[in-house]
Design a protein around this motif. Structure first.
Motif, PDB file in Angstrom:
ATOM      1  N   LEU A   1       0.828  -1.205   0.000  1.00 56.44           N
ATOM      2  CA  LEU A   1       0.000   0.000   0.000  1.00 56.44           C
ATOM      3  C   LEU A   1       0.862   1.255   0.000  1.00 56.44           C
ATOM      4  O   LEU A   1       0.377   2.340  -0.311  1.00 56.44           O
ATOM      5  CB  LEU A   1      -0.937   0.007   1.219  1.00 56.44           C
ATOM      6  CG  LEU A   1      -2.008  -1.078   1.231  1.00 56.44           C
ATOM      7  CD1 LEU A   1      -2.787  -1.037   2.534  1.00 56.44           C
ATOM      8  CD2 LEU A   1      -2.941  -0.923   0.036  1.00 56.44           C
ATOM      9  N   ASN A   2       2.140   1.117   0.362  1.00 57.29           N
ATOM     10  CA  ASN A   2       3.084   2.212   0.210  1.00 57.29           C
ATOM     11  C   ASN A   2       3.850   1.978  -1.088  1.00 57.29           C
ATOM     12  O   ASN A   2       4.405   0.903  -1.311  1.00 57.29           O
ATOM     13  CB  ASN A   2       4.048   2.271   1.397  1.00 57.29           C
ATOM     14  CG  ASN A   2       5.093   3.354   1.252  1.00 57.29           C
ATOM     15  OD1 ASN A   2       6.102   3.166   0.575  1.00 57.29           O
ATOM     16  ND2 ASN A   2       4.860   4.492   1.884  1.00 57.29           N
TER      17      ASN A   2
ATOM     18  N   ALA B   1       6.276  -1.083  -2.328  1.00 56.61           N
ATOM     19  CA  ALA B   1       5.797  -1.919  -3.432  1.00 56.61           C
ATOM     20  C   ALA B   1       6.810  -1.986  -4.569  1.00 56.61           C
ATOM     21  O   ALA B   1       6.829  -2.958  -5.324  1.00 56.61           O
ATOM     22  CB  ALA B   1       4.469  -1.372  -3.947  1.00 56.61           C
ATOM     23  N   ALA B   2       7.649  -0.955  -4.683  1.00 58.95           N
ATOM     24  CA  ALA B   2       8.624  -0.901  -5.772  1.00 58.95           C
ATOM     25  C   ALA B   2       9.906  -1.655  -5.462  1.00 58.95           C
ATOM     26  O   ALA B   2      10.760  -1.803  -6.338  1.00 58.95           O
ATOM     27  CB  ALA B   2       8.951   0.560  -6.091  1.00 58.95           C
TER      28      ALA B   2
ATOM     29  N   VAL C   1      12.624   5.681   9.970  1.00 60.25           N
ATOM     30  CA  VAL C   1      11.977   6.255   8.799  1.00 60.25           C
ATOM     31  C   VAL C   1      10.563   5.675   8.759  1.00 60.25           C
ATOM     32  O   VAL C   1      10.328   4.549   9.218  1.00 60.25           O
ATOM     33  CB  VAL C   1      12.716   5.938   7.488  1.00 60.25           C
ATOM     34  CG1 VAL C   1      14.027   6.684   7.428  1.00 60.25           C
ATOM     35  CG2 VAL C   1      12.930   4.445   7.315  1.00 60.25           C
ATOM     36  N   TYR C   2       9.631   6.454   8.222  1.00 55.22           N
ATOM     37  CA  TYR C   2       8.223   6.060   8.194  1.00 55.22           C
ATOM     38  C   TYR C   2       7.731   5.943   6.761  1.00 55.22           C
ATOM     39  O   TYR C   2       8.024   6.804   5.922  1.00 55.22           O
ATOM     40  CB  TYR C   2       7.369   7.085   8.948  1.00 55.22           C
ATOM     41  CG  TYR C   2       7.626   7.115  10.436  1.00 55.22           C
ATOM     42  CD1 TYR C   2       6.794   6.431  11.321  1.00 55.22           C
ATOM     43  CD2 TYR C   2       8.704   7.825  10.961  1.00 55.22           C
ATOM     44  CE1 TYR C   2       7.030   6.461  12.688  1.00 55.22           C
ATOM     45  CE2 TYR C   2       8.949   7.858  12.325  1.00 55.22           C
ATOM     46  CZ  TYR C   2       8.107   7.169  13.178  1.00 55.22           C
ATOM     47  OH  TYR C   2       8.344   7.193  14.531  1.00 55.22           O
ATOM     48  N   PHE C   3       6.952   4.897   6.497  1.00 56.30           N
ATOM     49  CA  PHE C   3       6.343   4.662   5.194  1.00 56.30           C
ATOM     50  C   PHE C   3       4.824   4.697   5.369  1.00 56.30           C
ATOM     51  O   PHE C   3       4.214   3.669   5.682  1.00 56.30           O
ATOM     52  CB  PHE C   3       6.768   3.304   4.625  1.00 56.30           C
ATOM     53  CG  PHE C   3       8.256   3.151   4.398  1.00 56.30           C
ATOM     54  CD1 PHE C   3       8.803   3.429   3.150  1.00 56.30           C
ATOM     55  CD2 PHE C   3       9.092   2.737   5.426  1.00 56.30           C
ATOM     56  CE1 PHE C   3      10.167   3.284   2.929  1.00 56.30           C
ATOM     57  CE2 PHE C   3      10.461   2.594   5.217  1.00 56.30           C
ATOM     58  CZ  PHE C   3      11.002   2.879   3.964  1.00 56.30           C
TER      59      PHE C   3
ATOM     60  N   ASP D   1       3.995   3.681 -11.041  1.00 57.58           N
ATOM     61  CA  ASP D   1       3.358   2.658 -10.191  1.00 57.58           C
ATOM     62  C   ASP D   1       4.156   1.360 -10.169  1.00 57.58           C
ATOM     63  O   ASP D   1       4.347   0.747  -9.124  1.00 57.58           O
ATOM     64  CB  ASP D   1       1.938   2.367 -10.685  1.00 57.58           C
ATOM     65  CG  ASP D   1       0.996   3.522 -10.384  1.00 57.58           C
ATOM     66  OD1 ASP D   1       1.330   4.318  -9.484  1.00 57.58           O
ATOM     67  OD2 ASP D   1      -0.032   3.635 -11.057  1.00 57.58           O
ATOM     68  N   LYS D   2       4.627   0.917 -11.324  1.00 51.27           N
ATOM     69  CA  LYS D   2       5.422  -0.310 -11.406  1.00 51.27           C
ATOM     70  C   LYS D   2       6.848   0.089 -11.722  1.00 51.27           C
ATOM     71  O   LYS D   2       7.211   0.305 -12.883  1.00 51.27           O
ATOM     72  CB  LYS D   2       4.864  -1.249 -12.469  1.00 51.27           C
ATOM     73  CG  LYS D   2       3.451  -1.711 -12.201  1.00 51.27           C
ATOM     74  CD  LYS D   2       3.374  -2.521 -10.901  1.00 51.27           C
ATOM     75  CE  LYS D   2       1.950  -3.031 -10.684  1.00 51.27           C
ATOM     76  NZ  LYS D   2       1.829  -3.789  -9.441  1.00 51.27           N
TER      77      LYS D   2
END
Length: 239
Positions: free
Chosen positions: A9-10, A14-15, A49-51, A235-236
């Motif tokens: 969802l982050n 996701a990458a 660190v925050y995602f 996105d991808k």
């Protein structure tokens, strides 16, 4: 706390390539991020660190007299705490949750180790940093040269991009603090947008009724920032 949400969802998480994500998963900590929570203060060494996944965090520059202005927003597209891997360990800004939600955090030492591997993680984080710097620079230009209702449109659109709904829980006083202006100015700007049928504001909640209308009314600053994020962080992401 146990992991109860999907790291994908982050967008940065996701990458990550599968090997790196597999190494990170046991270290990621799922955290609630309530409205007004301070993730770090000016000049303090960062511990994590925050995602964000559903929260939005405002990066604020705070003056000696207590006045503040927002320099960037971070949501599910990125992370909070770039000074950790850029080598500074602290920053003169303050990070405050402006829209309640949740996310993940990673210990500072682990993030430094990952960045120092000089592999795909480093390249991904540097691209994100470039996009964030663009947002900061464009915010400064916008605050200097564009009208308050254009600034408010930009701010609303950037926030909407990081939310799943068209509604924000936000008082005019908080928006004024973010934009570094008087509350009366925000009231007037919000009234103009409401009269134009673009938003509805009631009881500390702003509902966007006409997003295309907001995009037409705002200045070019929103599009500049969005294009840079889309260019650097699709996105991808192949890393």
């Amino acid at each position: 706390m146990t992991l109860t949400a999907d790291p994908s969802l982050n967008h940065l998480l996701a990458a990550l390539p599968l090997a790196e994500l597999g190494r990170w998963l046991p270290q990621l900590e799922w955290v609630e991020m309530p409205l007004g929570q301070v993730l770090y203060e000016s000049g303090r060494t960062l511990g994590h660190v925050y995602f964000p996944t559903s929260a939005i965090v405002s990066l604020l520059y705070v003056m000696e007299n207590g006045a503040s202005a927002e320099i960037a927003v971070v949501g599910n597209e990125g992370l909070v705490g770039i000074s950790l891997f850029m080598g500074g360990n602290s920053t003169p800004s303050r990070a405050v949750v402006q829209s309640a939600g949740a996310g993940y955090r990673l210990k500072a030492a682990l993030m430094k180790d990952e960045f120092d591997r000089a592999g795909p993680v480093m390249h991904l984080l540097l691209r994100y940093t470039q996009a964030l710097i663009t947002q900061m620079a464009q915010t400064a230009v916008c605050n200097r040269h564009h009208s308050l209702d254009q600034q408010l449109c930009r701010w609303l659109l950037l926030s909407l991009d990081r939310l799943k709904s068209n509604e924000l829980a936000m008082t005019q006083e908080l928006i004024a603090n973010m934009l570094g202006v008087r509350r009366e100015g925000v009231t007037e700007a919000a009234f103009k947008l409401q009269a134009a049928g673009l938003i509805r504001y009631a009881r500390g909640r702003i509902t966007v009724l006409d997003r295309p209308g907001l995009e037409m009314r705002t200045c070019e600053c929103y599009a500049v920032v969005k294009r840079e994020y889309d260019r650097l962080l699709p996105d991808k992401l192949a890393v």
